[in-house]
Every structure is written in C-alpha cells, then in structure tokens.
Design a protein around this motif. Structure first.
Motif, PDB file in Angstrom:
ATOM      1  N   ILE A   1       0.953  -1.206  -0.118  1.00 13.59           N
ATOM      2  CA  ILE A   1      -0.037   0.043   0.070  1.00 13.59           C
ATOM      3  C   ILE A   1       0.948   1.368   0.049  1.00 13.59           C
ATOM      4  O   ILE A   1       1.889   1.410   0.856  1.00 13.59           O
ATOM      5  CB  ILE A   1      -0.882   0.141   1.388  1.00 13.59           C
ATOM      6  CG1 ILE A   1      -1.708  -1.311   1.180  1.00 13.59           C
ATOM      7  CG2 ILE A   1      -1.856   1.241   1.215  1.00 13.59           C
ATOM      8  CD1 ILE A   1      -2.650  -1.415   2.529  1.00 13.59           C
ATOM      9  N   LYS A   2       0.625   2.113  -0.794  1.00 14.44           N
ATOM     10  CA  LYS A   2       1.306   3.419  -0.793  1.00 14.44           C
ATOM     11  C   LYS A   2      -0.001   4.531  -0.773  1.00 14.44           C
ATOM     12  O   LYS A   2      -0.608   4.659  -1.743  1.00 14.44           O
ATOM     13  CB  LYS A   2       1.943   3.540  -2.155  1.00 14.44           C
ATOM     14  CG  LYS A   2       2.708   5.174  -2.406  1.00 14.44           C
ATOM     15  CD  LYS A   2       3.329   5.403  -3.454  1.00 14.44           C
ATOM     16  CE  LYS A   2       4.054   6.532  -3.738  1.00 14.44           C
ATOM     17  NZ  LYS A   2       4.746   6.554  -4.975  1.00 14.44           N
ATOM     18  N   ASN A   3       0.093   4.992   0.437  1.00 15.89           N
ATOM     19  CA  ASN A   3      -1.093   6.070   0.843  1.00 15.89           C
ATOM     20  C   ASN A   3      -0.521   7.488   0.795  1.00 15.89           C
ATOM     21  O   ASN A   3       0.332   7.756   1.405  1.00 15.89           O
ATOM     22  CB  ASN A   3      -1.592   5.361   2.121  1.00 15.89           C
ATOM     23  CG  ASN A   3      -3.111   6.354   2.519  1.00 15.89           C
ATOM     24  OD1 ASN A   3      -3.687   6.828   1.676  1.00 15.89           O
ATOM     25  ND2 ASN A   3      -2.990   6.623   3.845  1.00 15.89           N
ATOM     26  N   PHE A   4      -1.177   8.307   0.316  1.00 17.15           N
ATOM     27  CA  PHE A   4      -1.118   9.819   0.203  1.00 17.15           C
ATOM     28  C   PHE A   4      -1.692  10.393   1.699  1.00 17.15           C
ATOM     29  O   PHE A   4      -2.802  10.131   1.906  1.00 17.15           O
ATOM     30  CB  PHE A   4      -1.810  10.626  -0.764  1.00 17.15           C
ATOM     31  CG  PHE A   4      -1.618  12.046  -0.477  1.00 17.15           C
ATOM     32  CD1 PHE A   4      -0.761  12.809  -0.738  1.00 17.15           C
ATOM     33  CD2 PHE A   4      -2.801  12.700  -0.212  1.00 17.15           C
ATOM     34  CE1 PHE A   4      -0.515  14.147  -0.703  1.00 17.15           C
ATOM     35  CE2 PHE A   4      -3.094  14.058   0.083  1.00 17.15           C
ATOM     36  CZ  PHE A   4      -1.815  14.830  -0.424  1.00 17.15           C
ATOM     37  N   VAL A   5      -0.964  10.853   2.625  1.00 15.57           N
ATOM     38  CA  VAL A   5      -1.382  11.148   3.922  1.00 15.57           C
ATOM     39  C   VAL A   5      -1.602  12.780   3.866  1.00 15.57           C
ATOM     40  O   VAL A   5      -2.564  12.867   4.551  1.00 15.57           O
ATOM     41  CB  VAL A   5      -0.072  10.789   4.921  1.00 15.57           C
ATOM     42  CG1 VAL A   5      -0.397  11.328   6.312  1.00 15.57           C
ATOM     43  CG2 VAL A   5       0.472   9.521   4.988  1.00 15.57           C
ATOM     44  N   GLY A   6      -0.681  13.615   3.315  1.00 19.58           N
ATOM     45  CA  GLY A   6      -0.941  14.988   3.587  1.00 19.58           C
ATOM     46  C   GLY A   6       0.074  15.745   2.807  1.00 19.58           C
ATOM     47  O   GLY A   6       0.988  15.016   2.117  1.00 19.58           O
TER      48      GLY A   6
END
Length: 533
Positions: free
Chosen positions: A29-34
């Motif tokens: 998983i590659k997740n955009f946090v902010g």
C-alpha cells in the motif's frame, strides 16, 4: 472400447473438478497522507498488509519530493518490531528504538500528539533514544523492561539540561538529578525518589544556580519519605528555617530566622501534634499568634498592631483561609469569607460594629453594594473571571518529548514541534483492517470461480504456482461511481501462452466494489497466487 471411453471421460471430469484455488497473499500500500507544514511537498506512507489485514514487514513514511524520511521500520501483526526510526521535519534522526513482539499491554509511540491513530503500537523492552533538543547531539535515553520504564533514564529538558531519573516498574524510585527554570531562576534538585514522585529517601538537596556558583536553599533527610531533619536557606545561603523531628515523620518544632539571624517565628508541638506559632518583628516584638497542627495553620491566627491590640483575626483549616476579620478599636469593621482560597463575599460594619452591607464576589451581576448603591471606600471588588480549559496532551501520555520551535516559525502539531509521545499502557487490541480483506477477496473468489468456467479451464493444467500482481487506485471520485478498476501488472511463474491469455482475459475491465471513501488517495499493489491443487 467402452472401458476406454469411460476412463477418458472420468479423467476429463476429474481434471475439471480440481479447479485451482486463488489466494490473496499480501497487499503493498502506498497511501497519500497529506502535505508538510508549508504545503510544498506531499507526504506518503508505504506498508504491507497480509491476507488477514494485519500490517507486516517493512514500512516507511516520507516526503515525496525531497525523499526525506519521517519514519521507517518493521511491523509484525500491526506492532513495531526490530529497529525503527523517526525523523524531524528536516530529515534529521529524532528517535530510534528496538522493539520486540508480544501480545500484551501495549503503548502508542510516534510523532503525532493530537491524532493518536497516526502513531504506532509497540511493546517496549529495550532502550529508546530520542534526540529531542537542537543544542546537543546527545539523546534522551529511556530504558524499558516488560513495557515499563525500568532503570536509569536520561531525559533532556526543553531548556537543554540532561536530567537523570531512576524508575522501578514505571514508578520513580532511586537516584535523580533535575535542573529546571522556575520564575526566571535556575534550580537543581538532587536526591532519591521513594516509590513515586514527591516521595523521597535519604538526603534531598535543592540549589539555586547561577553562572558563577550554586547556593543550597533546602536540605532534608528522609527515611522512606518520613522526614528526620530539614532546613531551608535564604538565597544568600543564610539559615531561614529549621525543622526538628523527635521521630521520623513526627514534627517536634520549627524555628525560622530573619536573614540577620534573629528569631522570626517559633512553634513547639505537643503530643497531639498541636501548637501555637509565635511570629516576631526583627526587634523581638510579637506580631502574630497562630494555631497550628501537623505543621499546618489550623485554627485562629491573630495579628497584632504596635499597641499589642488585635488588628486582624483569621481562621484556617490545613493552611486554607476560611475567614478574615479586620478590627479597629476592638470592633470588627470588615469580615471576609473565603471559598477554596478565593474571596466569596465581604460583610461591612460601621464604627459601632453594626452591619451595613455585603459585597459578593461570584460575579459582577449579583454584587450588592448596600443602601446607597455605592461600593465602600477603599474596597475594589474581585470578580471571578471566566477561564478556558486548555488541553494539555501530556496529561494523557506517559512521556512527551519535543524540540522547541525555532524563532519566527509557525506552530504545528498542536503547538508541539517534532513531538515524540509514549502513551500510557493500553490493552486495546489493534485488530486487522477488514477493509482491504473485504475489498480484495472478491478478486480471489472470482479468480477461483473463473477456473471452473470454459474460458478459465486451462488454469487446471498448472504444474507450478503462478504469482499474479495487480493494482488499483482508490480515489474519492471512484467511491461516488461505486467501483474501481483493477489493472493486471505482472504474471510470474512457468505458464504457457494459453494460461497467460486466460489470466489477461480475467483482468480485462475487472472492477471491485468501492462505495465509501475508506483509505482514499491510496495505491494498492495486490499479490495473488494460483497453485496446483
């Protein structure tokens, strides 16, 4: 010929019935946090979830453009294991520790003060290093045993002082050295805690420190938190008060001195631990007589004028004032009532002692000023001001360490720059994330069912496992459509052209339901395996 036909038919049916089973192994998983504080760089996190939804293996949290790390390490069943590292906003190492896996009471550790779900679960059983001050390269050193602080810890204060504390099973117990600022002055305390804060054993010393020298301002000898002898001193180093104990913890008498050495006050306690404290002017005249009990003001206290007449009469309970009367010519002209140490109301009397009026101090709205509507001369009402409760995150955590903000830089993380928190013990089990499991099991089930169709029957001829990697992006807009497209990324294993073609047909225009924007702005790389049965 009939037996031959029967055997061939049986073989064909058996081959079809042993359809392959597709299994979801893991999800990268590659997740955009902010974005960072200035909004110029995106923050991403990458980790792996197993088929049951537990985070496993390596993870990293980083800035996309600069490549600087925020955190990196390893998971086992959602908990930190092995070596893990955290970094400040400039990419400089801020904390590191080694963690062991154990299903037990856990702690929450990490960089976020106000959003604990963004931190990490951990079982602490080793040393944790936190580089929490810009003025020194030395870290705070916290030692843990069985998830509790245990042993000698070195904690660097926000003012840059290396303070020493000893813990026994998460409780202060043993040698300490603590340097701190208070009201613009620098103090140093040295001693040994006994089973908690504000509890001591052996000699306790407190010093006032300046750049040239230090002055002893308090020394006390304890026997398991029972005082045996105690003295306090003026900032000049001259004696201020001596406390004498007949037996440990039993106060016998107290004598205080003016700085020039003359007696300022004295009290002797009887067997009921009661006594009368006499206070003197620097010329030796009695100026106050106060009832005491167990070392506290308890009862009436009388202040005398120069003519030996009572000028003020006060009532105390355990050092808390209850009432105060102002007296002139043996007549009470003012009586003040207190609640929790603050003025509650004031009664006023004329020169004959007759009641005149009352001033209430709870609020301006209910103040009563007397018949003439004016406040008495010389009295300024003290109204209770509205106060706002401020949230202090350190009350909800065991430790909160942070670097002071550089000058002229805006606050972030709730006013705490580069905070590293260690929460109190928790027993909440951080379960698996069923969202991923439910989202991607549909591909697993559909792929298994596909092998039982005419187009997918070729999968029954597999001789060795085939690994399939597919990907999908979860966006808020996709949740509004109700589905998301799945893309085939790779096929690994010994497969012929027909098997490869069948797999590609399965993933052509493949979608999975996505109706609510959980984990939006995420890129998922999903690993499946089809094995011979």
């Amino acid at each position: 010929m009939k037996p031959v036909v029967f055997i061939g038919l049986f073989f064909w049916i058996s081959s079809f019935s042993v359809a392959q089973k597709a299994v979801l192994n893991l999800i990268h998983i590659k997740n955009f946090v902010g974005v960072n504080g200035k909004g110029v760089d995106s923050i991403y996190q990458e980790f792996t979830v197993d088929s049951e939804g537990f985070m496993q293996g390596a993870f990293r949290n980083y800035y996309k453009n600069s490549g600087k790390y925020i955190a990196k390490g390893s998971y086992k069943n959602n908990m930190l294991v092995d070596s893990c590292f955290w970094y400040d906003k400039d990419g400089v190492l801020f904390a590191k520790g080694n963690f062991t896996y154990k299903e037990d009471y856990r702690r929450m550790v990490g960089l976020n003060v106000y959003s604990p779900e963004k931190n990490y679960y951990a079982y602490l059983n080793d040393t944790l290093l936190i580089y929490n001050h810009p003025r020194t390269a030395l870290p705070s050193v916290l030692t843990f045993k069985d998830n509790l602080k245990h042993g000698v810890c070195y904690i660097i204060s926000k003012d840059g002082f290396i303070n020493t504390f000893t813990y026994r099973q998460d409780t202060l117990h043993g040698y300490f050295k603590n340097m701190f600022f208070l009201n613009g002055k620098l103090f140093l305390k040295i001693g040994a805690h006994w089973n908690g804060d504000n509890s001591y054993d052996g000699w306790y010393h407190k010093y006032l420190v300046d750049y040239k020298d230090s002055v002893l301002i308090e020394k006390t000898l304890y026997d398991k938190n029972r005082k045996q002898l105690s003295s306090i001193f003026y900032e000049s180093g001259k004696p201020a008060c001596n406390y004498y104990y007949s037996t440990p913890g039993i106060l016998d008498s107290v004598r205080c001195m003016y700085e020039e050495g003359t007696t300022k006050s004295f009290v002797q306690y009887d067997q009921n631990r009661e006594g009368t404290r006499f206070s003197y002017s620097n010329t030796g005249q009695v100026i106050e007589q106060a009832a005491c009990k167990n070392g506290h003001l308890h009862g009436y206290a009388f202040e005398y004028s120069g003519s030996d007449k009572v000028q003020t009469k006060k009532l105390y309970r355990n050092d808390t004032i209850i009432t105060k009367e102002q007296i002139q010519n043996n007549i009470v002209w003012q009586r003040v009532f207190y609640k929790n140490g603050e003025v509650e109301k004031v009664d006023w009397f004329d020169h004959r002692g007759n009641y005149k009026s009352t001033t209430c101090c709870e609020s301006a709205g209910n103040a009563y000023w007397g018949p003439n509507g004016n406040p008495p001369i010389g009295f300024t009402p003290s109204y209770k001001q509205t106060t706002h409760t401020e949230y202090h995150p350190e009350k909800d955590v065991d430790l909160l360490l942070f670097k002071p903000l550089p000058e002229n830089e805006g606050y972030r993380n709730g006013g705490y720059a580069n905070a590293f928190i260690i929460s109190k013990l928790e027993n909440k089990f951080q379960g698996s994330d069923h969202f991923y499991k439910n989202l991607l099991y549909s591909i697993q089930d559909s792929l298994t069912a596909f092998a039982q169709t005419k187009n997918g029957a070729v999968l029954t001829k597999l001789k060795a496992p085939v690994n399939i990697v597919c990907s999908l992006s979860l966006m808020v807009a996709d949740s509004q459509k109700g589905f998301v497209l799945v893309h085939l990324t790779s096929i690994d294993g010994v497969v012929n052209k027909k098997i490869k073609t069948a797999i590609e047909k399965f993933f052509a225009y493949r979608t999975v339901p996505y109706t609510y924007p959980f984990h939006a702005n995420s890129y998922l790389e999903c690993h499946y395996t089809i094995s011979p049965k």
